[in-house]
Motif scaffolding. Sequence first.
Motif, mmCIF file in Angstrom:
data_model
loop_
_atom_site.group_PDB
_atom_site.id
_atom_site.type_symbol
_atom_site.label_atom_id
_atom_site.label_comp_id
_atom_site.label_asym_id
_atom_site.label_seq_id
_atom_site.Cartn_x
_atom_site.Cartn_y
_atom_site.Cartn_z
ATOM 1 N N THR A 18 1.547 1.488 -5.258
ATOM 2 C CA THR A 18 1.932 2.052 -3.961
ATOM 3 C C THR A 18 0.934 1.642 -2.886
ATOM 4 O O THR A 18 1.330 1.285 -1.772
ATOM 5 C CB THR A 18 2.035 3.589 -4.052
ATOM 6 N N LEU A 19 -0.354 1.661 -3.208
ATOM 7 C CA LEU A 19 -1.373 1.221 -2.248
ATOM 8 C C LEU A 19 -1.146 -0.241 -1.868
ATOM 9 O O LEU A 19 -1.206 -0.606 -0.687
ATOM 10 C CB LEU A 19 -2.779 1.393 -2.827
ATOM 11 N N GLN A 20 -0.889 -1.087 -2.836
ATOM 12 C CA GLN A 20 -0.657 -2.506 -2.552
ATOM 13 C C GLN A 20 0.621 -2.715 -1.738
ATOM 14 O O GLN A 20 0.659 -3.564 -0.854
ATOM 15 C CB GLN A 20 -0.628 -3.300 -3.854
ATOM 16 N N GLN A 21 1.647 -1.937 -2.006
ATOM 17 C CA GLN A 21 2.870 -2.015 -1.205
ATOM 18 C C GLN A 21 2.570 -1.640 0.244
ATOM 19 O O GLN A 21 3.053 -2.285 1.177
ATOM 20 C CB GLN A 21 3.951 -1.103 -1.790
ATOM 21 N N GLN A 22 1.740 -0.624 0.437
ATOM 22 C CA GLN A 22 1.347 -0.232 1.792
ATOM 23 C C GLN A 22 0.528 -1.340 2.455
ATOM 24 O O GLN A 22 0.742 -1.655 3.623
ATOM 25 C CB GLN A 22 0.549 1.065 1.749
ATOM 26 N N LEU A 23 -0.373 -1.977 1.703
ATOM 27 C CA LEU A 23 -1.153 -3.086 2.252
ATOM 28 C C LEU A 23 -0.253 -4.258 2.649
ATOM 29 O O LEU A 23 -0.502 -4.915 3.665
ATOM 30 C CB LEU A 23 -2.199 -3.553 1.238
ATOM 31 N N ILE A 24 0.764 -4.518 1.861
ATOM 32 C CA ILE A 24 1.722 -5.582 2.191
ATOM 33 C C ILE A 24 2.369 -5.283 3.544
ATOM 34 O O ILE A 24 2.405 -6.130 4.436
ATOM 35 C CB ILE A 24 2.794 -5.720 1.086
ATOM 36 N N ILE A 25 2.874 -4.077 3.695
ATOM 37 C CA ILE A 25 3.562 -3.700 4.930
ATOM 38 C C ILE A 25 2.614 -3.768 6.122
ATOM 39 O O ILE A 25 2.921 -4.394 7.143
ATOM 40 C CB ILE A 25 4.188 -2.295 4.794
ATOM 41 N N LEU A 28 1.643 -7.370 7.027
ATOM 42 C CA LEU A 28 2.726 -8.085 7.705
ATOM 43 C C LEU A 28 2.856 -7.655 9.164
ATOM 44 O O LEU A 28 3.018 -8.488 10.060
ATOM 45 C CB LEU A 28 4.055 -7.854 6.980
ATOM 46 N N LEU A 29 2.759 -6.362 9.394
ATOM 47 C CA LEU A 29 2.885 -5.860 10.768
ATOM 48 C C LEU A 29 1.744 -6.372 11.641
ATOM 49 O O LEU A 29 1.969 -6.783 12.783
ATOM 50 C CB LEU A 29 2.933 -4.333 10.770
ATOM 51 N N ALA A 31 -0.109 -9.093 11.070
ATOM 52 C CA ALA A 31 0.010 -10.555 11.177
ATOM 53 C C ALA A 31 1.077 -10.954 12.194
ATOM 54 O O ALA A 31 0.936 -11.982 12.854
ATOM 55 C CB ALA A 31 0.339 -11.158 9.812
ATOM 56 N N SER A 32 2.108 -10.160 12.331
ATOM 57 C CA SER A 32 3.203 -10.526 13.242
ATOM 58 C C SER A 32 2.708 -10.676 14.681
ATOM 59 O O SER A 32 3.256 -11.467 15.441
ATOM 60 C CB SER A 32 4.337 -9.507 13.164
ATOM 61 N N ARG A 33 1.663 -9.966 15.045
ATOM 62 C CA ARG A 33 1.104 -10.089 16.404
ATOM 63 C C ARG A 33 0.513 -11.473 16.634
ATOM 64 O O ARG A 33 0.584 -12.017 17.720
ATOM 65 C CB ARG A 33 0.035 -9.029 16.641
ATOM 66 N N TYR A 34 -0.083 -12.039 15.595
ATOM 67 C CA TYR A 34 -0.742 -13.345 15.702
ATOM 68 C C TYR A 34 0.227 -14.503 15.470
ATOM 69 O O TYR A 34 0.046 -15.586 15.986
ATOM 70 C CB TYR A 34 -1.917 -13.427 14.727
ATOM 71 N N VAL A 35 1.239 -14.241 14.663
ATOM 72 C CA VAL A 35 2.230 -15.264 14.345
ATOM 73 C C VAL A 35 3.311 -15.305 15.432
ATOM 74 O O VAL A 35 4.093 -16.242 15.501
ATOM 75 C CB VAL A 35 2.851 -14.986 12.948
ATOM 76 N N ALA A 36 3.321 -14.285 16.280
ATOM 77 C CA ALA A 36 4.310 -14.160 17.359
ATOM 78 C C ALA A 36 5.726 -14.111 16.798
ATOM 79 O O ALA A 36 6.597 -14.891 17.168
ATOM 80 C CB ALA A 36 4.163 -15.273 18.392
ATOM 81 N N CYS A 37 5.898 -13.177 15.863
ATOM 82 C CA CYS A 37 7.239 -12.930 15.335
ATOM 83 C C CYS A 37 7.478 -11.426 15.361
ATOM 84 O O CYS A 37 6.544 -10.645 15.532
ATOM 85 C CB CYS A 37 7.395 -13.497 13.927
ATOM 86 N N GLY A 70 0.153 -15.698 3.825
ATOM 87 C CA GLY A 70 -1.300 -15.831 3.765
ATOM 88 C C GLY A 70 -1.985 -14.510 4.052
ATOM 89 O O GLY A 70 -2.961 -14.133 3.387
ATOM 90 N N ARG A 71 -1.476 -13.800 5.033
ATOM 91 C CA ARG A 71 -2.057 -12.501 5.357
ATOM 92 C C ARG A 71 -1.844 -11.506 4.223
ATOM 93 O O ARG A 71 -2.740 -10.735 3.868
ATOM 94 C CB ARG A 71 -1.459 -11.970 6.659
#
Length: 124
Positions: A18-25, A28-29, A31-37, A70-71
């Motif tokens: 569950t902790l790793q699933q939270q880290l994934i989410i 991603l959120l 990283a989206s600021r830097y990837v511009a998506c 990557g993130r």
Amino acid sequence: MADQYRANAKRGEVSFSTLQQQLIILGLLDASRYVACEIHAVATEPSHFHVLASWRGERSGMLVSNSLRGRVKRELNTTEHRRWLARDASRRQVKSRTHFEHLMETYLPKHGGLKWNQQQGIYE
């Protein structure tokens, strides 16, 4: 096919806590600021995750996916150093509003792990 993949794997199967699933989410959120998506939704399971993202411009799906992946790998490596993700992610393009709505309303919510969308935030 899944049996063959497991037979060829050099390490044991991944099981995201569950902790790793939270880290994934969260990864991603951020990283989206830097990837511009724009991340529309994320769904996780102990064995895998899905991201529904969009972006403007000429960048390829592979470039955006690789940046996001990557993130995620960096986030997961804070819990344990190992190979977390398969080499090739699915980069299936959503080409219609009907397909998008199916993913948002039916397919992604059916996943058993943590989920995230813009309306609900992180939820089970």
